[in-house]
Design a protein around this motif. Structure first.
Motif, PDB file in Angstrom:
ATOM      1  N   LEU A   1       0.827  -1.208   0.000  1.00  0.00           N
ATOM      2  CA  LEU A   1       0.000   0.000   0.000  1.00  0.00           C
ATOM      3  C   LEU A   1       0.862   1.259   0.000  1.00  0.00           C
ATOM      4  O   LEU A   1       0.560   2.238  -0.705  1.00  0.00           O
ATOM      5  CB  LEU A   1      -0.929  -0.004   1.218  1.00  0.00           C
ATOM      6  CG  LEU A   1      -2.045  -1.060   1.196  1.00  0.00           C
ATOM      7  CD1 LEU A   1      -2.802  -1.058   2.510  1.00  0.00           C
ATOM      8  CD2 LEU A   1      -3.001  -0.805   0.040  1.00  0.00           C
ATOM      9  N   VAL A   2       1.955   1.221   0.779  1.00  0.00           N
ATOM     10  CA  VAL A   2       2.877   2.364   0.794  1.00  0.00           C
ATOM     11  C   VAL A   2       3.498   2.563  -0.582  1.00  0.00           C
ATOM     12  O   VAL A   2       3.610   3.692  -1.075  1.00  0.00           O
ATOM     13  CB  VAL A   2       3.970   2.149   1.866  1.00  0.00           C
ATOM     14  CG1 VAL A   2       5.065   3.200   1.729  1.00  0.00           C
ATOM     15  CG2 VAL A   2       3.364   2.203   3.258  1.00  0.00           C
ATOM     16  N   TRP A   3       3.902   1.455  -1.204  1.00  0.00           N
ATOM     17  CA  TRP A   3       4.531   1.543  -2.529  1.00  0.00           C
ATOM     18  C   TRP A   3       3.556   2.098  -3.557  1.00  0.00           C
ATOM     19  O   TRP A   3       3.917   2.947  -4.384  1.00  0.00           O
ATOM     20  CB  TRP A   3       5.014   0.153  -2.949  1.00  0.00           C
ATOM     21  CG  TRP A   3       5.866   0.154  -4.175  1.00  0.00           C
ATOM     22  CD1 TRP A   3       7.223   0.259  -4.238  1.00  0.00           C
ATOM     23  CD2 TRP A   3       5.420   0.045  -5.533  1.00  0.00           C
ATOM     24  NE1 TRP A   3       7.655   0.226  -5.537  1.00  0.00           N
ATOM     25  CE2 TRP A   3       6.568   0.100  -6.360  1.00  0.00           C
ATOM     26  CE3 TRP A   3       4.177  -0.086  -6.129  1.00  0.00           C
ATOM     27  CZ2 TRP A   3       6.499   0.024  -7.750  1.00  0.00           C
ATOM     28  CZ3 TRP A   3       4.099  -0.156  -7.501  1.00  0.00           C
ATOM     29  CH2 TRP A   3       5.243  -0.109  -8.308  1.00  0.00           C
ATOM     30  N   LEU A   4       2.313   1.629  -3.529  1.00  0.00           N
ATOM     31  CA  LEU A   4       1.315   2.095  -4.494  1.00  0.00           C
ATOM     32  C   LEU A   4       0.951   3.563  -4.276  1.00  0.00           C
ATOM     33  O   LEU A   4       0.537   4.247  -5.219  1.00  0.00           O
ATOM     34  CB  LEU A   4       0.057   1.226  -4.404  1.00  0.00           C
ATOM     35  CG  LEU A   4       0.165  -0.191  -4.959  1.00  0.00           C
ATOM     36  CD1 LEU A   4      -1.061  -1.014  -4.592  1.00  0.00           C
ATOM     37  CD2 LEU A   4       0.342  -0.163  -6.475  1.00  0.00           C
ATOM     38  N   ASN A   5       1.097   4.045  -3.057  1.00  0.00           N
ATOM     39  CA  ASN A   5       0.733   5.430  -2.760  1.00  0.00           C
ATOM     40  C   ASN A   5       1.923   6.378  -2.812  1.00  0.00           C
ATOM     41  O   ASN A   5       1.762   7.570  -2.539  1.00  0.00           O
ATOM     42  CB  ASN A   5       0.081   5.506  -1.374  1.00  0.00           C
ATOM     43  CG  ASN A   5      -1.344   4.990  -1.363  1.00  0.00           C
ATOM     44  OD1 ASN A   5      -2.266   5.679  -1.798  1.00  0.00           O
ATOM     45  ND2 ASN A   5      -1.532   3.773  -0.892  1.00  0.00           N
ATOM     46  N   ASP A   6       3.078   5.850  -3.185  1.00  0.00           N
ATOM     47  CA  ASP A   6       4.264   6.700  -3.308  1.00  0.00           C
ATOM     48  C   ASP A   6       4.205   7.442  -4.650  1.00  0.00           C
ATOM     49  O   ASP A   6       4.216   6.818  -5.714  1.00  0.00           O
ATOM     50  CB  ASP A   6       5.522   5.834  -3.242  1.00  0.00           C
ATOM     51  CG  ASP A   6       6.797   6.666  -3.195  1.00  0.00           C
ATOM     52  OD1 ASP A   6       6.735   7.883  -3.471  1.00  0.00           O
ATOM     53  OD2 ASP A   6       7.861   6.102  -2.885  1.00  0.00           O
ATOM     54  N   PRO A   7       4.148   8.773  -4.640  1.00  0.00           N
ATOM     55  CA  PRO A   7       4.060   9.527  -5.907  1.00  0.00           C
ATOM     56  C   PRO A   7       5.222   9.263  -6.857  1.00  0.00           C
ATOM     57  O   PRO A   7       5.058   9.361  -8.076  1.00  0.00           O
ATOM     58  CB  PRO A   7       4.054  10.991  -5.442  1.00  0.00           C
ATOM     59  CG  PRO A   7       3.601  10.952  -4.025  1.00  0.00           C
ATOM     60  CD  PRO A   7       4.115   9.667  -3.470  1.00  0.00           C
TER      61      PRO A   7
ATOM     62  N   ASN B   1       6.530   6.514  -7.613  1.00  0.00           N
ATOM     63  CA  ASN B   1       6.282   5.318  -8.416  1.00  0.00           C
ATOM     64  C   ASN B   1       5.279   5.565  -9.535  1.00  0.00           C
ATOM     65  O   ASN B   1       5.012   4.659 -10.336  1.00  0.00           O
ATOM     66  CB  ASN B   1       5.773   4.176  -7.517  1.00  0.00           C
ATOM     67  CG  ASN B   1       6.836   3.685  -6.558  1.00  0.00           C
ATOM     68  OD1 ASN B   1       8.020   3.651  -6.891  1.00  0.00           O
ATOM     69  ND2 ASN B   1       6.430   3.315  -5.345  1.00  0.00           N
ATOM     70  N   TRP B   2       4.736   6.755  -9.585  1.00  0.00           N
ATOM     71  CA  TRP B   2       3.777   7.106 -10.626  1.00  0.00           C
ATOM     72  C   TRP B   2       4.357   8.119 -11.611  1.00  0.00           C
ATOM     73  O   TRP B   2       3.637   8.672 -12.435  1.00  0.00           O
ATOM     74  CB  TRP B   2       2.504   7.681  -9.991  1.00  0.00           C
ATOM     75  CG  TRP B   2       1.734   6.666  -9.223  1.00  0.00           C
ATOM     76  CD1 TRP B   2       1.953   6.288  -7.929  1.00  0.00           C
ATOM     77  CD2 TRP B   2       0.633   5.883  -9.686  1.00  0.00           C
ATOM     78  NE1 TRP B   2       1.051   5.313  -7.550  1.00  0.00           N
ATOM     79  CE2 TRP B   2       0.233   5.043  -8.613  1.00  0.00           C
ATOM     80  CE3 TRP B   2      -0.057   5.807 -10.905  1.00  0.00           C
ATOM     81  CZ2 TRP B   2      -0.815   4.153  -8.715  1.00  0.00           C
ATOM     82  CZ3 TRP B   2      -1.113   4.912 -11.006  1.00  0.00           C
ATOM     83  CH2 TRP B   2      -1.488   4.095  -9.937  1.00  0.00           C
TER      84      TRP B   2
ATOM     85  N   ALA C   1       2.475  -5.460  -4.912  1.00  0.00           N
ATOM     86  CA  ALA C   1       1.895  -4.320  -5.631  1.00  0.00           C
ATOM     87  C   ALA C   1       1.883  -4.577  -7.135  1.00  0.00           C
ATOM     88  O   ALA C   1       0.895  -4.281  -7.820  1.00  0.00           O
ATOM     89  CB  ALA C   1       2.686  -3.054  -5.308  1.00  0.00           C
TER      90      ALA C   1
ATOM     91  N   GLU D   1       6.650  -4.622  -2.976  1.00  0.00           N
ATOM     92  CA  GLU D   1       6.642  -4.236  -4.391  1.00  0.00           C
ATOM     93  C   GLU D   1       6.171  -5.390  -5.262  1.00  0.00           C
ATOM     94  O   GLU D   1       5.465  -5.178  -6.256  1.00  0.00           O
ATOM     95  CB  GLU D   1       8.049  -3.797  -4.815  1.00  0.00           C
ATOM     96  CG  GLU D   1       8.119  -3.296  -6.243  1.00  0.00           C
ATOM     97  CD  GLU D   1       9.497  -2.771  -6.616  1.00  0.00           C
ATOM     98  OE1 GLU D   1       9.723  -2.509  -7.814  1.00  0.00           O
ATOM     99  OE2 GLU D   1      10.345  -2.630  -5.706  1.00  0.00           O
TER     100      GLU D   1
END
Length: 241
Positions: free
Chosen positions: A11-17, A19-20, A194, A191
């Motif tokens: 969840l932290v990885w997916l919400n890290d800007p 990574n986007w 994710a 990761e």
């Protein structure tokens, strides 16, 4: 390692800007994943669809061809991927597209052939009786009646290919599989999870889109009747009785 901890890391990885953004960001990798999947499905369709239509319309030799195609499904996609990568094709996305296309051919071919073969012989004869040539009957009668099964084959192939394309990361390719492979290599299992969630979400999204397209491909009289039309028909029948 605690499963809750892995979920939290994912969840932290997916919400890290971070990574986007950038060339390795989720939007770029998703587009790359979809591009490889689309190319593989298009390549498989270009081979399997005309062959399945021709065999189903012809009515001879199709069963043997379908059996041979289904037998090819026993070939591990990963093995094909490594074989292609070790040839002049090279590493990267190209061997993945070819391997995924070979994986998708049997289901498209089988469903197309079955759809054409399931067309009632009386319907074929009626079309001929109206003066239609074989090609005209195929285009205007047989293929429209076979569209539900053809659409089901394409729908299955798309989802299978999207789920297979992550293997590209094993031969230096891109797509969402890079997150899974990188996470395994660095033991960042959040990761990995994710990346798996992203692939699963993409498969579910593609399933929904293809289900809608399959519905549109199906001729209106052949579409399943929903609850409301059935209830309305029942009310009309009761009113007339």
């Amino acid at each position: 390692m605690n499963d809750d901890n892995i979920v939290g890391q994912a969840l932290v990885w997916l919400n890290d800007p971070l990574n986007w953004q950038g060339p390795d960001g989720i939007p770029v990798r998703t587009l790359e994943h979809l591009t490889m999947s689309a190319l593989a499905v298009l390549l498989a369709t270009a081979v399997a669809l005309p062959l399945g239509i021709w065999l189903g319309h012809r009515g001879r030799g199709g069963a043997l061809t379908v059996v041979a195609a289904n037998t090819s499904r026993a070939l591990p996609t990963f093995a094909l991927l490594l074989i292609f990568a070790s040839t002049a094709i090279g590493f990267g996305n190209r061997p993945t597209v070819l391997a995924a296309a070979i994986f998708a051919i049997p289901v498209i071919l089988t469903n197309t052939y079955a759809g054409l073969r399931d067309v009632d012989q009386d319907v074929r004869e009626a079309a001929r009786g109206m003066g239609m040539s074989g090609r005209r009957s195929l285009a205007l009668v047989e293929i429209p009646l076979a569209l539900p099964l053809i659409g089901a084959g394409l729908r299955t192939a798309v989802v299978q290919v999207i789920a297979t394309v992550p293997l590209a990361a094993l031969v230096g390719g891109g797509g969402l599989g890079t997150y899974i492979i990188t996470g395994l290599a660095t033991r960042r299992f959040g990761e990995v999870l994710a990346g798996g969630v992203l692939v699963a979400g993409l498969c579910l999204g593609a399933e929904g889109v293809m289900a809608g397209l399959q519905h549109l491909m199906t001729p209106r009289p052949m579409r399943p009747v929903g609850r409301r039309p059935r209830r309305a028909a029942a009310r009309v029948a009761r009113a007339q009785s």
